[in-house]
Design an enzyme around this catalytic site. Structure first.
Site, short mmCIF file in Angstrom:
data_model
loop_
_atom_site.label_atom_id
_atom_site.label_comp_id
_atom_site.label_asym_id
_atom_site.label_seq_id
_atom_site.Cartn_x
_atom_site.Cartn_y
_atom_site.Cartn_z
N LYS A 183 37.14 38.40 49.99
CA LYS A 183 38.53 38.10 49.60
C LYS A 183 39.02 39.23 48.70
O LYS A 183 38.68 39.30 47.52
CB LYS A 183 38.54 36.76 48.84
CG LYS A 183 39.81 35.95 48.99
CD LYS A 183 41.08 36.63 48.54
CE LYS A 183 41.28 36.50 47.05
NZ LYS A 183 42.42 37.32 46.57
N GLY A 235 36.08 40.29 38.46
CA GLY A 235 37.47 40.07 38.05
C GLY A 235 37.52 39.70 36.59
O GLY A 235 36.62 40.05 35.82
N SER A 236 38.55 38.97 36.22
CA SER A 236 38.77 38.69 34.80
C SER A 236 37.79 37.63 34.28
O SER A 236 37.31 36.78 35.04
CB SER A 236 40.19 38.21 34.60
OG SER A 236 40.40 37.02 35.34
N THR A 237 37.55 37.67 32.99
CA THR A 237 36.66 36.70 32.35
C THR A 237 37.23 35.29 32.49
O THR A 237 36.49 34.33 32.74
CB THR A 237 36.46 37.09 30.88
OG1 THR A 237 35.75 38.34 30.87
CG2 THR A 237 35.65 36.06 30.11
N GLU A 238 38.55 35.19 32.39
CA GLU A 238 39.19 33.87 32.49
C GLU A 238 38.88 33.20 33.84
O GLU A 238 38.44 32.06 33.90
CB GLU A 238 40.70 34.09 32.33
CG GLU A 238 41.51 32.84 32.24
CD GLU A 238 42.99 33.15 32.47
OE1 GLU A 238 43.42 34.30 32.27
OE2 GLU A 238 43.70 32.21 32.87
N GLY A 240 36.52 34.11 35.93
CA GLY A 240 35.05 33.99 36.02
C GLY A 240 34.55 32.69 35.40
O GLY A 240 33.70 32.00 35.98
N GLU A 257 30.86 39.59 37.53
CA GLU A 257 31.11 40.89 36.89
C GLU A 257 32.50 40.79 36.28
O GLU A 257 33.49 40.81 37.02
CB GLU A 257 31.09 42.03 37.93
CG GLU A 257 29.79 42.17 38.69
CD GLU A 257 28.81 43.10 38.01
OE1 GLU A 257 29.09 43.57 36.88
OE2 GLU A 257 27.74 43.34 38.59
N CYS A 291 36.87 48.25 34.19
CA CYS A 291 36.22 47.20 33.38
C CYS A 291 35.32 47.79 32.30
O CYS A 291 35.17 47.23 31.23
CB CYS A 291 35.41 46.29 34.28
SG CYS A 291 34.33 47.19 35.38
N GLU A 388 41.13 43.10 26.22
CA GLU A 388 41.11 44.13 27.26
C GLU A 388 42.55 44.48 27.62
O GLU A 388 43.29 43.63 28.09
CB GLU A 388 40.37 43.55 28.47
CG GLU A 388 39.99 44.56 29.49
CD GLU A 388 39.27 43.91 30.67
OE1 GLU A 388 39.59 42.78 31.05
OE2 GLU A 388 38.37 44.57 31.22
P1 NAD Z 1 41.50 38.40 38.45
O1 NAD Z 1 40.40 37.59 37.88
O2 NAD Z 1 42.88 37.95 38.22
O3 NAD Z 1 41.35 38.46 40.04
C1 NAD Z 1 40.19 38.94 40.67
C2 NAD Z 1 40.10 38.34 42.05
O4 NAD Z 1 39.92 36.94 41.93
C3 NAD Z 1 41.32 38.53 42.92
O5 NAD Z 1 40.90 38.74 44.24
C4 NAD Z 1 42.04 37.19 42.79
O6 NAD Z 1 42.85 36.87 43.89
C5 NAD Z 1 40.87 36.24 42.71
N1 NAD Z 1 41.14 34.97 42.02
C6 NAD Z 1 42.12 34.69 41.12
N2 NAD Z 1 42.03 33.41 40.72
C7 NAD Z 1 40.96 32.87 41.36
C8 NAD Z 1 40.32 31.59 41.34
N3 NAD Z 1 40.77 30.59 40.58
N4 NAD Z 1 39.22 31.41 42.10
C9 NAD Z 1 38.74 32.41 42.86
N5 NAD Z 1 39.30 33.63 42.93
C10 NAD Z 1 40.39 33.87 42.18
O7 NAD Z 1 41.24 39.87 37.97
P2 NAD Z 1 42.09 41.17 38.29
O8 NAD Z 1 43.28 41.14 37.41
O9 NAD Z 1 42.28 41.32 39.76
O10 NAD Z 1 41.08 42.33 37.86
C11 NAD Z 1 41.00 42.82 36.58
C12 NAD Z 1 39.79 42.23 35.88
O11 NAD Z 1 38.60 42.52 36.62
C13 NAD Z 1 39.58 42.87 34.53
O12 NAD Z 1 39.29 41.87 33.57
C14 NAD Z 1 38.37 43.77 34.73
O13 NAD Z 1 37.64 44.02 33.58
C15 NAD Z 1 37.60 43.02 35.75
N6 NAD Z 1 36.66 43.91 36.46
C16 NAD Z 1 35.33 43.81 36.20
C17 NAD Z 1 34.43 44.66 36.84
C18 NAD Z 1 32.95 44.57 36.56
O14 NAD Z 1 32.17 45.14 37.31
N7 NAD Z 1 32.53 43.89 35.51
C19 NAD Z 1 34.89 45.61 37.75
C20 NAD Z 1 36.26 45.69 38.00
C21 NAD Z 1 37.14 44.82 37.34
#
Ligand code: NAD
Length: 478
Positions: A183, A235-238, A240, A257, A291, A388
């Protein structure tokens, strides 16, 4: 940035684009069940690039079922044969690298130099590396056990490294014999869809890889699907945390991650020219949408003014503008939402009393742009020191002793990465050992290799991607 002129050098390769992209399910392109599509735009000029399918719960269900069928065939293949497919994906990425680089910059806003020299080759490298592991997995697990694949893996990726994050997840999953439902993020689906084309070109059995575009609800449907055996989320900690709650007790394997707020620690004896380049690379790479960005600079007090002077001069030379221009250092911010978030946090920094230093430059009339910036006079309690920002904005603080540097560096809910700059090897090693971060770079920053595990502690998540550790996340001994 405007201090001198230069000849623009736009990339002329135009990628093959469709007007409208469907979902890649069971080896075929299919329309979304409720016929919903969403636009993907170019963040550098806000124009529409293409329409992309919005995957519903029913579409996710189709993809998971297709993946189950694909898994049955894929896991029964001889590992050496799986390796050939994974290798073929790597080769095809390499062959289509120029087109993929343009697509990544067009859809995401990152400078073409970065997509071309980093994202795309690093993505191919992950498939090459994991192709080599496919028939050697017994050596990945200590004690002579016979590792087995997990099954159907739901993989959810963010927008900052769309192709690379997909490669980090897909390559080990496939090498270990799993099937995948990917996704991509809503603002950057195009290279994941190109990867689906590459999967088809590489002739993988139908259903082994499925790509379902959509938004958070699409991702949540994948997380909640009973037919999924593992979720790998970046993705984001929230989000996650939400996924951790909804998978708890389900028996699904999970790797997260998440976000970061890395300390980049500069000692007075550091090689200063390299350190300043490391600071620039650490925070302005990919407009700070990283990140593991070195977003908190901790400088030994005696060299603070020198570092600030050098950095002030250096950011004047960074060229902001068209992501497809080969001279561009700072491209477009990925979306309006992200630009607003950066502006809001920068505003909070000013309100809370920090001093903003910004490269003077003319921003393009259209598109989402933010100049290279840093804050001095930052207090550890300021929001810009704790949250962040995910933009080209650095927060500079000072320390007097190595102990104080470590205490300040570890004073964060995150634990993804850190950097140390010092002339003495023993000091580098001592500090690195005391930093609570999954990756610590010494006298360098933002260096990656497929053989090296990457991942976090604390609110930066758990599990590792890359290297032998990353294989364990896609294998079971059951
Ligand atoms: P995000 O959490 O908003 O979205 C990430 C993905 O999750 C997207 O594909 C989104 O559609 C999906 N998503 C959103 N809500 C969801 C839910 N309730 N259930 C399942 N999937 C859902 O994050 P973002 O804004 O796209 O990315 C930025 C964040 O990602 C930053 O916090 C960054 O630090 C983090 N990041 C971490 C790493 C790592 O390796 N640790 C690498 C890249 C980015």
């Amino acid at each position: 940035m405007t201090a001198f002129t230069y000849a623009p050098a736009p990339e002329r390769v135009r990628p093959r684009l469709r007007e409208r992209y469907g979902l890649f399910i069971g080896g075929r392109w299919t329309a979304p069940e409720d016929d919903r599509f969403m636009e993907t735009i170019n963040p550098a000029d806000e124009t529409r690039i293409a329409d992309v399918a919005y995957g519903s719960t029913a579409d996710v269900d189709r993809a998971v079922r297709a993946a189950r069928k694909g898994y049955e065939r894929w896991s029964a293949l001889k590992p050496a044969d799986r390796a050939k497919y994974v290798y073929r994906i790597a080769r095809t990425i390499t062959e289509r690298s120029r087109e993929l680089a343009v697509l990544e910059s067009l859809d995401g806003g990152k400078p073409i130099r970065e997509s071309r020299d980093f994202d795309v080759p690093a993505s191919a490298a992950h498939f090459f590396y994991h192709a080599g592991w496919a028939d050697k997995l017994e050596w990945a697990i200590r004690g002579g056990a016979s590792p087995q694949p997990i099954g159907v893996c739901g993989q959810i990726v963010p927008w900052n490294f769309p192709l690379l994050m997909a490669a980090w997840k897909m390559a080990p999953a496939l090498a270990c014999g799993n099937a995948v439902v990917l996704k991509p993020a809503e603002t950057t689906p195009l290279t994941a869809l190109a990867l689906a084309e590459i999967i088809a070109q590489a002739d993988l059995p139908p259903g082994v890889v499925n790509v379902v575009t959509g938004d958070g609800a699409t991702g949540a449907a994948l997380v909640d699907h009973a037919g999924v055996d593992k979720i790998a989320f970046t993705g984001s900690t929230e989000v996650g945390k939400r996924i951790a709650r909804s998978t708890a007790g389900s028996g699904k394997r999970l790797t997260l991650e998440l976000g970061g707020k890395a300390a980049n620690v500069i000692f007075a004896d550091a090689p200063m020219d390299q350190a300043v380049e490391g600071i620039v690379q650490g925070i302005y790479f990919n407009q700070g949408h990283v990140c593991c960005a070195g977003s908190r600079l901790l400088v030994e007090e005696s060299v603070h003014d020198e570092v600030v002077d050098r950095l002030t001069n250096r950011i004047r030379t960074l060229r902001l503008g068209d992501p497809l221009d080969k001279n561009t250092d700072i491209g477009a911010i990925n979306s309006r939402v992200q630009l607003d978030k950066i502006r809001e946090l920068v505003h909070s920094g000013i309100e809370q009393g920090a001093t903003l230093v910004q490269a003077e430059c003319e921003l393009p009339a259209r598109g989402f742009f933010f100049p290279a910036s840093f804050f001095t006079n930052v207090h550890p309690s300021h929001r810009i020191a704790r949250e962040e920002i995910f933009g080209p904005v650095l927060s500079i603080m000072t320390f007097r002793t190595p102990d104080e540097a470590i205490e300040k560096a570890n004073n964060t809910p995150y634990g993804l990465s850190a950097g140390v700059w010092a002339a003495e090897g023993s000091k580098n090693m001592w500090v690195a050992q005391h930093l609570r971060a999954g990756v610590v770079w010494c006298n360098t920053f933002n260096k990656f290799d497929p053989s090296s595990p990457f991942g976090g502690y604390k609110e930066s998540g758990f599990g590792r991607e890359g290297g032998v550790h990353g294989l364990h996340e896609y294998l079971t001994l059951a």
